[in-house]
Design a protein around this motif. Structure first.
Motif, PDB file in Angstrom:
ATOM      1  N   VAL A  95      30.585 -62.227  34.939  1.00  0.00           N
ATOM      2  CA  VAL A  95      30.886 -62.832  36.225  1.00  0.00           C
ATOM      3  C   VAL A  95      29.819 -62.372  37.211  1.00  0.00           C
ATOM      4  N   ILE A  96      29.332 -63.298  38.042  1.00  0.00           N
ATOM      5  CA  ILE A  96      28.285 -62.957  39.010  1.00  0.00           C
ATOM      6  C   ILE A  96      28.820 -63.221  40.412  1.00  0.00           C
ATOM      7  N   LYS A 122      21.590 -69.103  45.475  1.00  0.00           N
ATOM      8  CA  LYS A 122      20.352 -69.212  44.703  1.00  0.00           C
ATOM      9  C   LYS A 122      20.197 -68.030  43.745  1.00  0.00           C
ATOM     10  N   PHE A 123      20.705 -66.874  44.157  1.00  0.00           N
ATOM     11  CA  PHE A 123      20.561 -65.685  43.323  1.00  0.00           C
ATOM     12  C   PHE A 123      21.500 -65.734  42.114  1.00  0.00           C
ATOM     13  N   ILE A 124      22.626 -66.405  42.273  1.00  0.00           N
ATOM     14  CA  ILE A 124      23.511 -66.635  41.130  1.00  0.00           C
ATOM     15  C   ILE A 124      22.856 -67.629  40.180  1.00  0.00           C
ATOM     16  N   GLY A 125      22.285 -68.706  40.740  1.00  0.00           N
ATOM     17  CA  GLY A 125      21.571 -69.675  39.923  1.00  0.00           C
ATOM     18  C   GLY A 125      20.408 -69.048  39.163  1.00  0.00           C
ATOM     19  N   GLU A 126      19.716 -68.134  39.807  1.00  0.00           N
ATOM     20  CA  GLU A 126      18.580 -67.451  39.177  1.00  0.00           C
ATOM     21  C   GLU A 126      19.047 -66.622  37.974  1.00  0.00           C
ATOM     22  N   LYS A 127      20.189 -65.968  38.126  1.00  0.00           N
ATOM     23  CA  LYS A 127      20.726 -65.170  37.023  1.00  0.00           C
ATOM     24  C   LYS A 127      21.173 -66.044  35.857  1.00  0.00           C
ATOM     25  N   ILE A 128      21.764 -67.207  36.166  1.00  0.00           N
ATOM     26  CA  ILE A 128      22.173 -68.122  35.093  1.00  0.00           C
ATOM     27  C   ILE A 128      20.966 -68.524  34.262  1.00  0.00           C
ATOM     28  N   PHE A 161      31.435 -67.238  35.329  1.00  0.00           N
ATOM     29  CA  PHE A 161      31.896 -67.675  36.640  1.00  0.00           C
ATOM     30  C   PHE A 161      30.998 -67.048  37.690  1.00  0.00           C
ATOM     31  N   GLY A 162      30.681 -67.817  38.725  1.00  0.00           N
ATOM     32  CA  GLY A 162      29.909 -67.278  39.839  1.00  0.00           C
ATOM     33  C   GLY A 162      30.589 -67.630  41.152  1.00  0.00           C
ATOM     34  N   SER A 174      32.227 -66.697  50.783  1.00  0.00           N
ATOM     35  CA  SER A 174      32.215 -67.810  51.735  1.00  0.00           C
ATOM     36  C   SER A 174      32.619 -69.125  51.078  1.00  0.00           C
ATOM     37  N   TYR A 175      33.618 -69.054  50.167  1.00  0.00           N
ATOM     38  CA  TYR A 175      34.311 -70.225  49.633  1.00  0.00           C
ATOM     39  C   TYR A 175      33.464 -71.055  48.665  1.00  0.00           C
ATOM     40  N   GLY A 176      32.521 -70.410  47.989  1.00  0.00           N
ATOM     41  CA  GLY A 176      31.682 -71.123  47.031  1.00  0.00           C
ATOM     42  C   GLY A 176      31.893 -70.619  45.622  1.00  0.00           C
ATOM     43  N   TYR A 177      32.108 -71.556  44.654  1.00  0.00           N
ATOM     44  CA  TYR A 177      32.444 -71.188  43.278  1.00  0.00           C
ATOM     45  C   TYR A 177      31.698 -72.111  42.308  1.00  0.00           C
ATOM     46  N   LEU A 178      31.339 -71.557  41.170  1.00  0.00           N
ATOM     47  CA  LEU A 178      30.727 -72.346  40.097  1.00  0.00           C
ATOM     48  C   LEU A 178      31.354 -71.920  38.776  1.00  0.00           C
ATOM     49  N   ILE A 179      31.851 -72.893  38.027  1.00  0.00           N
ATOM     50  CA  ILE A 179      32.558 -72.605  36.778  1.00  0.00           C
ATOM     51  C   ILE A 179      31.670 -72.904  35.579  1.00  0.00           C
TER      52      ILE A 179
END
Length: 577
Positions: A351-352, A380-386, A399-400, A404-409
């Motif tokens: 999880v990031i 962007k830093f979560i995207g970079e890690k993916i 999961f990232g 501030s109410y932003g999630y990516l599954i």
């Protein structure tokens, strides 16, 4: 060039748009307004640019959009013919001037020999992220100012992996934008002619279908019993996500899913809202009214560009808004349980989250056998890690999220995705309803198991040139005169992400922080609480993030309020110093 010279240059520009010329005339009697509009160029930062719409070098307008687009075009051209042929995808949301800015950007790219793909109507930020990957484009842009007030618009830039540009690429693009120089000198392209030539291709339904099919794969229980028993009210807050969510939830079989029809059509004036921000209670006003009329179990709102989600849960006759941290915790719990039950939990699952996001997510992930990693604020830093872990296979992304109410599954998009989240939250609520639980019951169970993790956020707005100077002065002040305690609780260590160092108060040797440089200070307190201070990268604000943990709800609430009140007061005094 001082701001008055810039004003004179614009006044002397013969072909200046009439609307902007009229605004300049109106501003002529207000020296402060003129200075703020021209005292600097609208900053093109690591995430693109965002600002008020209007005349001036420090505003979003045709000329600043052309300048930014020319800089991005020069970056693409420097990457070679293949990059130019792969091209760039552009989407936009419901804001003022978004279609016009999109056409200006597309025309600039096409005039430079770069293939441009443009959505024919508003689409969400996560769909833009997906589209870059789907079309194998070299870059992407979304014209949006997220949840800012109506007078704002912006321009976010994406790389070929579908994530916002990493720091290295962003710095290179920034350099190209700065080299463009005079925004008034950038030649305009003819949009209609470039469409006819095929250099601009209008896209839409085919990409919608491909995106929706992938979003449907987020479900763990596509045939879950009792879907019709869950009542949900959804609003896109006059943004870009309404038609997409409507089609998705029909396909997913949630027949008791209704919509705030007054807010379904894209409208950049946001006529029924004070603020189109799902973090704020006011954004739920119409949804709550409709929810009470229909006894809805759940209310969901998405911000205008469809990347962030707010959730409210029925409790008695009222609705309780979940914080971003709480929704994230519930989603981690639900998603990891589903993976474990189906035997799909990877040994290297990760999880990031960001450094200002609650530690409750980390505790839940570890409880279920997954590791957690902190990154700087910004998806962007979560995207970079993916991207990194897809290449190395060191970890598998689970999961990232950010507070501030932003999630990516699922990572077919590489930015936070409200569309995925709406489906996942709805499924989780339906799943737990079969067990006689609401999402609030699930959250209470998590608190009882792991401790009462509560968080708060204070945003202090400082507009204009004076505000920017004031925020910079405060950050300098607290670095030069370090804090030793907050609300009577001793500081155990300080993390300075600009100096990239962790300093221990007990005299232990300093440690180097491995994350990139950022103007952020984080204080870890002796009782396990923490406070983080960060100037906003997209708004004229400085933000204080506060996190506490206690064994009871009352203990955590008291501690949170004490720290919030006393720290804000201490910072106000330093502002005045």
């Amino acid at each position: 060039m001082d701001y008055q010279q810039a004003v004179n240059k614009w006044l002397a520009f013969e072909t200046l748009e009439p609307e902007l010329k009229e605004q300049l005339s109106e501003m002529a009697q207000d020296e402060k307004l003129l200075e703020d509009a021209f005292y600097k160029d609208l900053e093109f930062g690591t995430g693109g640019m965002r600002g008020e719409i209007g005349a001036g070098t420090n505003r979003m307008n045709t000329y600043t959009v052309r300048k930014a687009s020319q800089g991005v075009a020069d970056y693409i051209k420097a990457a070679g013919p293949q990059a130019m042929n792969r091209g760039i995808v552009i989407a936009y949301d419901s804001r003022r001037k978004s279609p016009e800015f999109t056409q200006e950007a597309a025309s600039t790219f096409a005039r430079n020999g770069i293939q441009a793909y443009v959505y024919e109507a508003p689409r969400t930020t996560p769909q833009l992220s997906f589209s870059v990957r789907e079309l194998d484009a070299f870059m992407g842009i979304v014209v949006t100012a997220s949840h800012n007030p109506p007078e704002y618009n912006g321009y976010k830039v994406y790389g070929e992996d579908g994530a916002q540009l990493n720091l290295e690429a962003a710095e290179a693009v920034i350099a190209y934008v700065q080299q463009v120089g005079d925004e008034l000198a950038v030649e305009a392209g003819n949009y209609n002619e470039l469409v006819q030539l095929g250099m601009i291709q209008v896209v839409g339904r085919e990409l919608d279908e491909a995106y929706l099919e992938l979003v449907e794969s987020v479900q763990h229980h596509p045939k879950l019993a009792g879907k019709e028993n869950l009542s949900v009210v959804f609003s896109p807050l006059h943004g870009a996500s309404g038609s997409t969510v409507r089609e998705l939830m029909t396909r997913a079989g949630y027949t008791n899913f209704s919509y705030v029809e007054e807010q379904m059509e894209p409208n950049g004036e946001f006529p029924t809202l004070k603020s189109p921000n799902p973090e704020e209670t006011g954004a739920f006003e119409l949804a709550m009214k409709q929810g009470k009329e229909t006894a809805a179990d759940l209310l969901i709102t998405a911000d205008p560009d469809g990347d962030r989600v707010g959730v409210a849960v029925k409790q008695g006759d009222e609705y309780v808004l979940l914080t971003g941290n709480q929704t994230g915790a519930i989603l981690i719990e639900y998603l990891l349980i589903q993976l474990k039950e189906k035997g799909n939990m990877p040994a290297n699952g990760r999880v990031i989250k960001t450094i200002v996001t609650s530690d409750l997510g980390r505790i839940i992930a570890e409880y279920h056998g997954a590791s957690t990693e902190d990154v700087l604020t910004g998806f962007k830093f979560i995207g970079e890690k993916i991207k990194q872990y897809n290449e190395t296979n060191e970890y598998q992304f689970l999961f990232g999220y950010e507070e501030s109410y932003g999630y990516l599954i699922k990572s077919f998009a590489r930015d936070k995705d409200a569309i995925q989240t709406v489906l996942a939250v709805t499924e989780a609520a339906a799943y737990y309803k079969l067990q006689g639980k609401t999402l609030l019951d699930v959250l209470h169970d998590l608190f009882e198991r792991h401790g009462y993790y509560f968080e708060g956020l204070v945003s202090v707005t400082k507009k204009g040139a004076d505000g920017a100077r004031s925020i910079k002065a405060l950050m300098n002040n607290i670095r030069q005169q370090p804090l030793s305690e907050i609300a009577g609780i001793a500081i155990s260590s300080q993390e300075d992400y600009l100096a990239q160092s962790r300093t221990f108060i007990d005299g232990r040797k300093d440690e180097k922080l491995i994350l990139p440089q950022a103007d952020v200070l984080k204080y870890l307190l002796a009782d396990g609480s923490w406070v983080c201070v960060r100037p906003s990268g997209t708004e004229p604000k400085i933000k204080y993030y506060i996190a506490v943990m206690g064994l009871t709800k009352e203990e955590s609430m008291t501690k949170l309020e004490d720290i919030k009140t006393q720290f804000t007061s201490a910072m106000d005094m330093r502002f005045e110093a």
